[in-house]
Every structure is written in C-alpha cells, then in structure tokens.
Design a protein around this motif. Structure first.
Motif, PDB file in Angstrom:
ATOM      1  N   ALA A  37       3.121   3.616   5.731  1.00  0.00           N
ATOM      2  CA  ALA A  37       1.795   4.109   5.716  1.00  0.00           C
ATOM      3  C   ALA A  37       0.378   3.265   4.448  1.00  0.00           C
ATOM      4  O   ALA A  37       0.708   2.642   3.365  1.00  0.00           O
ATOM      5  CB  ALA A  37       1.727   5.313   5.153  1.00  0.00           C
ATOM      6  N   SER A  40      -5.855   3.419   3.474  1.00  0.00           N
ATOM      7  CA  SER A  40      -7.553   3.350   4.179  1.00  0.00           C
ATOM      8  C   SER A  40      -7.865   4.150   3.573  1.00  0.00           C
ATOM      9  O   SER A  40      -7.761   5.589   3.281  1.00  0.00           O
ATOM     10  CB  SER A  40      -6.881   3.980   5.967  1.00  0.00           C
ATOM     11  N   ALA A  43      -8.774   8.156   5.427  1.00  0.00           N
ATOM     12  CA  ALA A  43      -7.657   8.613   5.989  1.00  0.00           C
ATOM     13  C   ALA A  43      -8.286  10.685   5.929  1.00  0.00           C
ATOM     14  O   ALA A  43      -7.617  10.666   6.069  1.00  0.00           O
ATOM     15  CB  ALA A  43      -6.804   8.304   4.925  1.00  0.00           C
ATOM     16  N   SER A  46      -9.696  11.793   8.593  1.00  0.00           N
ATOM     17  CA  SER A  46      -8.773  11.171  10.129  1.00  0.00           C
ATOM     18  C   SER A  46      -7.635  12.180  10.338  1.00  0.00           C
ATOM     19  O   SER A  46      -7.250  13.432   9.247  1.00  0.00           O
ATOM     20  CB  SER A  46      -7.405   9.858   9.620  1.00  0.00           C
ATOM     21  N   HIS A  66      -0.297   9.254   7.119  1.00  0.00           N
ATOM     22  CA  HIS A  66      -0.952   9.905   5.515  1.00  0.00           C
ATOM     23  C   HIS A  66      -0.278  10.874   4.340  1.00  0.00           C
ATOM     24  O   HIS A  66      -0.355  12.382   5.611  1.00  0.00           O
ATOM     25  CB  HIS A  66      -1.999   9.851   6.269  1.00  0.00           C
ATOM     26  N   LEU A  68      -2.123  12.938   1.464  1.00  0.00           N
ATOM     27  CA  LEU A  68      -3.493  13.159   0.282  1.00  0.00           C
ATOM     28  C   LEU A  68      -3.155  13.557  -0.590  1.00  0.00           C
ATOM     29  O   LEU A  68      -2.604  14.780  -0.245  1.00  0.00           O
ATOM     30  CB  LEU A  68      -4.365  12.655   0.709  1.00  0.00           C
ATOM     31  N   GLN A  79      -4.776   8.519  -2.082  1.00  0.00           N
ATOM     32  CA  GLN A  79      -3.771   8.749  -0.805  1.00  0.00           C
ATOM     33  C   GLN A  79      -2.308   8.159  -1.471  1.00  0.00           C
ATOM     34  O   GLN A  79      -2.268   7.304  -2.298  1.00  0.00           O
ATOM     35  CB  GLN A  79      -4.512   7.822  -0.236  1.00  0.00           C
ATOM     36  N   SER A  85       5.446   5.359   8.487  1.00  0.00           N
ATOM     37  CA  SER A  85       3.767   5.711   9.556  1.00  0.00           C
ATOM     38  C   SER A  85       3.695   6.340  10.630  1.00  0.00           C
ATOM     39  O   SER A  85       3.030   6.589  11.587  1.00  0.00           O
ATOM     40  CB  SER A  85       2.849   3.972   9.849  1.00  0.00           C
TER      41      SER A  85
END
Length: 358
Positions: A37, A40, A43, A46, A66, A68, A79, A85
């Motif tokens: 992954a 980002s 993230a 998203s 993702h 977190l 993250q 992914s």
C-alpha cells in the motif's frame, strides 16, 4: 519501402522508451497482492470500511490496503506499513498487540505490534489449493461420504477461478484461535495465530453457500450472520455452527451484544434482539427503513446503530424501539468504535469522523 522504414522507426522508438526511467516499471504488471500500500496524505479521507480498538489505540482499514492508527482518540492518525494494495473489509484485535485484517482476493493480514506493521498470512491464490487438499484427503479416507467430494469440488473451483473471493469479517477468541469468513460460505479457522488455516465449510450449516457477512462474540456465544436471513451459532458440543431461525429473511450485515444478549442488524432498518441464546427473537422498531451498516455496545451498555446514510439510533435492553438521535453532520458509516475517552469514531466513504457519545 516507406512501410518498412516506418516499422524500423517504430522499433527504434520502442527500444528508446524502454530505456527511459520508470517506463519499464509503468508497463509491467504487479498484482495488488504483491504491491505494498502506498503512503498517502489522502488516506484518512479515502473510503474506510472498519475500525476497532487495539488496547487504547484505534485502528481502521479500507480501500487500496490503507490501514491507519491513532493514539489520541482519533484526533491524529498515522498510516501503517501494509504489504498489499487490496481493499480491506474488516479488522479485529485479540489483544492490544495482536491483530488481523481481512479483505478482497482472500487476503489475511497479521500485526504483532498493535497495527504499525502488517504481514500477509494468506491470500486467495492459496485458498483453493488449501480447500482442495483438505477435502480431497477426507474424500479419500471416506469415499462413501458425498459431502467430502462436493467440498473438494468447491476447492477445485476456487483454484480454477483464482484469487477473487473476499473475506468479509474476522474474529479471534484469543491470540491463537480465530476465524475468517466471506462469500459463498468461505470460512477458515486457525488454532495457531494464523500460521496455518483449516477449511471449516463442513462445520457450518449453509447448504446454499450463502455469503457470511459477519462473525462476532457476545462474550458467552459466537455467531455468524449472512445473507437471506442466515444466522449461525457455534455449538461447542457438536463442534459446528448450527442454524438459528429468525423472523426476518433479509440479509444481516452485523452482530453485536453482551453476555446474555445478542443483536443482529441488516437491510432496511431491521434489527432483532434475543436474550435466550438466539432461539426467540424480538424485532426492534426503527423510525427509518435504511439499512444498518455498523453497531456497537457503548460504555453505558446501550446499543448504538448506524445506517449506511449516517443516521445514529440508540437502543437498550429494556426498550423495544430504537431512538433516532439528531446530528449536525451526517455521512455514510461502514464501521464504528468507541475511543477510550468516550468519543464515537465512525468510518465510511468519506474517511474518519468523530462524534460525542452524549
């Protein structure tokens, strides 16, 4: 002659392009099961699909691998390092350190450091072979048992179709014993923390092969909920998930509860509660006919249910109706958890948001 010159020019151009930095990488395919992954800054905003507690830490999972985590009740997030992914659908921690996440393409991830880093334990490229080998051995030992041959055929089908079957939920009793459930009666069990997995299709009463959407414990019983009113309960004596009858035949999306009581919820605002181990059920009146997508038992022992549109409803063991709570802001909810400070942490298509539990 002109056509030949054009072909030579095209070949020369292709050769030059392959030498350019990044061109070969851009044109080569890497399976999302092998692609880590990407970090980002977006993230957190998203789509996220589930959230849970790992001790005092919050951990959430979602699209594109993702994951977190937050150590300040959801005010700030970092993250995690994730080796895939694929979209991740669910996360569960058996302790403050040991956790598992599951998702599309049959992926099962494990973390031993409270969600900071993750490793892949299994993916869909291995599941077909795993199921086929397990039930083929049983079929060879008991050739008269047609069930083993049928389940071996399911394993062959999984193998032929490839890594496209998602896990939808995961639950662990402790750091060693747990389950992952998914589409078409896909269910695996581990007794060694995920180092090995055992197919459990023969231990789950689901002849139609319905999707298994959720698995959860109320503290004294373990339940599975799925589509078309499917509800199963673990029977320790029979060592299998047995069928429970309910007055609703629509899909259930989740389970919550506490010792002595279980609540299941799903399509069109349907929520059912049982206080006798799942044999008698009471439908809870809801002011909305919008599907419930997440629920929890809060610190006061009350039920909080959330709809796909973001409504929050409150219920209790003493009430037969759910109360719609007013909200200033509303956004779709896919998962919910309560932070150590009492705040409600909600995740969904727009990322993370926090609500007061008042």
């Amino acid at each position: 002659m002109c056509s030949c010159n054009n072909k030579i020019k095209q070949l020369a151009l292709s050769a030059m392009l392959t030498l350019l930095p990044g061109f070969a990488q851009a044109t080569s395919y890497v399976d999302v099961l092998d692609l880590p992954a990407k970090p980002s800054a977006l993230a957190l905003r998203s789509p996220l699909l589930d959230v849970t507690r790992a001790g005092e830490r919050l951990v959430t999972v979602g699209q594109r691998g993702h994951i977190l985590y937050s150590d300040d009740a959801g005010h700030s997030w970092q993250q995690a390092q994730v080796p895939v992914s694929v979209d991740l659908n669910a996360v569960y921690f058996a302790s403050s350190q040991q956790g598992w996440a599951v998702g599309n393409d049959g992926v099962i991830l494990h973390s031993s450091d409270a969600g900071v880093t993750w490793s892949k334990q299994l993916d869909g490229r291995q599941i077909g072979e795993l199921v086929l080998k397990h039930y083929s051995a049983l079929a060879a030992a008991e050739p008269a048992n047609e069930q083993w041959a049928m389940l071996a055929g399911e394993g062959q089908r999984l193998l032929d179709e490839g890594a496209d079957k998602p896990f939808l939920d995961v639950w662990f009793a402790d750091e060693q014993q747990g389950y992952a459930v998914g589409v078409f009666n896909l269910i695996l069990h581990t007794r060694d923390g995920g180092r090995s997995w055992l197919p459990f299709q023969d231990r789950t009463e689901n002849p139609q092969g319905l999707h298994l959407n959720a698995i959860a414990s109320t503290g004294d019983a373990l339940y599975i909920a799925g589509e078309q009113g499917l509800l199963r309960k673990w029977d320790a004596i029979l060592e299998r998930f047995i069928a429970l009858e309910t007055p609703y035949q629509g899909s259930f999306f989740g389970i919550t509860g506490k010792p002595g009581e279980v609540l299941v919820y799903g399509l069109r605002g349907h929520a059912l509660r049982s206080s006798d181990g799942g044999y008698l059920w009471q439908s809870l009146e809801a002011p909305l006919q919008i599907s419930f997508s997440a629920a929890l038992v809060d610190a006061q022992g009350q039920y909080r249910l959330f709809t796909q549109a973001g409504h929050q409803l409150l219920g209790s063991s003493e009430q037969n109706a759910l109360q719609l709570l007013p909200q200033q802001q509303q956004a779709p909810v896919a998962g919910a958890a309560q932070a150590g400070n009492g705040a409600l942490i909600l995740v969904g298509a727009r990322g993370v948001r926090s609500l007061s539990a008042e």
